[in-house]
Design a protein around this motif. Structure first.
Motif, PDB file in Angstrom:
ATOM      1  N   ASN A  78       0.824  -1.207   0.000  1.00 14.68           N
ATOM      2  CA  ASN A  78       0.000   0.000   0.000  1.00 14.68           C
ATOM      3  C   ASN A  78       0.860   1.261   0.000  1.00 14.68           C
ATOM      4  O   ASN A  78       0.367   2.352  -0.294  1.00 14.68           O
TER       5      ASN A  78
ATOM      6  N   ALA B 201      -6.892   5.078  -7.938  1.00  9.47           N
ATOM      7  CA  ALA B 201      -7.043   4.342  -6.690  1.00  9.47           C
ATOM      8  C   ALA B 201      -8.400   3.651  -6.689  1.00  9.47           C
ATOM      9  O   ALA B 201      -9.362   4.156  -7.269  1.00  9.47           O
ATOM     10  N   LYS B 202      -8.479   2.507  -6.034  1.00 10.78           N
ATOM     11  CA  LYS B 202      -9.736   1.755  -6.044  1.00 10.78           C
ATOM     12  C   LYS B 202     -10.864   2.583  -5.442  1.00 10.78           C
ATOM     13  O   LYS B 202     -10.683   3.296  -4.455  1.00 10.78           O
ATOM     14  N   GLU B 203     -12.018   2.474  -6.047  1.00 11.46           N
ATOM     15  CA  GLU B 203     -13.180   3.302  -5.700  1.00 11.46           C
ATOM     16  C   GLU B 203     -13.557   3.201  -4.222  1.00 11.46           C
ATOM     17  O   GLU B 203     -14.000   4.175  -3.607  1.00 11.46           O
ATOM     18  N   GLU B 204     -13.351   2.019  -3.621  1.00  7.29           N
ATOM     19  CA  GLU B 204     -13.750   1.798  -2.228  1.00  7.29           C
ATOM     20  C   GLU B 204     -13.093   2.796  -1.277  1.00  7.29           C
ATOM     21  O   GLU B 204     -13.668   3.168  -0.258  1.00  7.29           O
TER      22      GLU B 204
ATOM     23  N   PRO C 164     -10.723   7.959  -8.444  1.00  9.98           N
ATOM     24  CA  PRO C 164     -11.222   6.585  -8.305  1.00  9.98           C
ATOM     25  C   PRO C 164     -11.395   5.828  -9.615  1.00  9.98           C
ATOM     26  O   PRO C 164     -11.654   6.407 -10.665  1.00  9.98           O
ATOM     27  N   ILE C 165     -11.227   4.509  -9.491  1.00 10.30           N
ATOM     28  CA  ILE C 165     -11.539   3.615 -10.608  1.00 10.30           C
ATOM     29  C   ILE C 165     -12.268   2.395 -10.046  1.00 10.30           C
ATOM     30  O   ILE C 165     -11.947   1.901  -8.967  1.00 10.30           O
ATOM     31  N   LYS C 166     -13.284   1.949 -10.775  1.00 15.57           N
ATOM     32  CA  LYS C 166     -14.019   0.749 -10.373  1.00 15.57           C
ATOM     33  C   LYS C 166     -13.232  -0.471 -10.835  1.00 15.57           C
ATOM     34  O   LYS C 166     -12.901  -0.581 -12.019  1.00 15.57           O
ATOM     35  N   ARG C 167     -12.938  -1.345  -9.900  1.00 19.87           N
ATOM     36  CA  ARG C 167     -12.167  -2.532 -10.249  1.00 19.87           C
ATOM     37  C   ARG C 167     -13.069  -3.609 -10.850  1.00 19.87           C
ATOM     38  O   ARG C 167     -14.227  -3.726 -10.508  1.00 19.87           O
TER      39      ARG C 167
ATOM     40  N   ASP D 247     -14.198   1.188 -16.576  1.00 20.19           N
ATOM     41  CA  ASP D 247     -14.678   2.426 -15.971  1.00 20.19           C
ATOM     42  C   ASP D 247     -14.369   3.578 -16.924  1.00 20.19           C
ATOM     43  O   ASP D 247     -13.264   4.110 -16.943  1.00 20.19           O
TER      44      ASP D 247
ATOM     45  N   GLY E 145      -2.911  -4.197 -10.853  1.00 16.03           N
ATOM     46  CA  GLY E 145      -4.234  -3.929 -10.299  1.00 16.03           C
ATOM     47  C   GLY E 145      -4.392  -4.294  -8.831  1.00 16.03           C
ATOM     48  O   GLY E 145      -5.285  -3.806  -8.162  1.00 16.03           O
ATOM     49  N   THR E 146      -3.540  -5.148  -8.333  1.00 10.06           N
ATOM     50  CA  THR E 146      -3.591  -5.547  -6.931  1.00 10.06           C
ATOM     51  C   THR E 146      -2.179  -5.879  -6.463  1.00 10.06           C
ATOM     52  O   THR E 146      -1.298  -6.150  -7.278  1.00 10.06           O
TER      53      THR E 146
END
Length: 196
Positions: free
Chosen positions: A44, A62-65, A83-86, A90, A113-114
């Motif tokens: 992270n 960065a991830k939307e969450e 944000p981006i939706k994984r 998007d 992506g992760t």
């Protein structure tokens, strides 16, 4: 001083001594014009580490969450994250990324992506290739060579910009270009891991 500059200075003060960061190839990052910095992803802490080890102000996906918390989301937006939706295409995030590059800014991507906690470099998602093909940005590979351990050396290596013009001319697929970028990161990681 804006929040981005303050955050960058604060992270530098904390992370450089904590992880004894060594930077290699910083001169490979263009000082102006659009640039995409593509890095492997092991922690992270990778976004701030990439942020403090070069001279460009970087916009990160960065991830939307992360944006669902108003406080954290507000801070992220002020430090150039969006944000981006994984797991899905998007369009808003893709459009925003291209707009950033059109304004001659730097975009930071972690194509896997992760996080890859085992230290291996995984397969990249097609988004990196999409941005590379749809823009005239310089593509700079980056390898973060960990692991993150307090007071143990962490190396960040930047490679020379990848020449993607032949792929743009051939209208190659986004996944083919992402695979090429990931191979450059893999080779960069291997070379600088062996050098110690």
């Amino acid at each position: 001083m804006n929040l981005y500059k303050f955050g960058k200075a604060l992270c530098a003060i904390i992370f450089y001594p904590l992880y004894r960061i060594k930077v290699v190839g910083r001169e490979n990052i263009p000082k102006d014009g659009p640039v995409i910095i593509c890095s492997n992803h092991i922690s992270n802490f990778d976004p701030p580490i990439v942020g403090i080890t070069n001279n460009r102000n970087i916009y990160f996906l960065a991830k939307e969450e992360l944006f669902k918390n108003k406080l954290i989301g507000g801070i992220l937006k002020r430090v150039h994250a969006f944000p981006i939706k994984r797991g899905m295409r998007d369009r808003n995030a893709l459009r925003k990324g291209l707009d950033i590059l059109k304004q001659n800014h730097a975009l930071g991507l972690f194509p896997e992506g992760t996080r890859q906690r085992n230290g291996e470099i995984g397969k990249g998602l097609a988004g990196a290739g999409f941005f590379a093909l749809r823009s005239e940005a310089a593509i700079v590979p980056c390898a973060i060579i960990g692991p993150y351990r307090k007071f143990k050396p962490l190396k960040v290596a930047y490679g020379k910009p990848i020449d993607l013009q032949p792929y743009r001319d051939e209208k190659a697929s986004a996944q083919v270009v992402t695979d090429l970028i990931m191979e450059e990161i893999r080779q960069l990681h291997k070379i600088h891991s062996e050098k110690g």
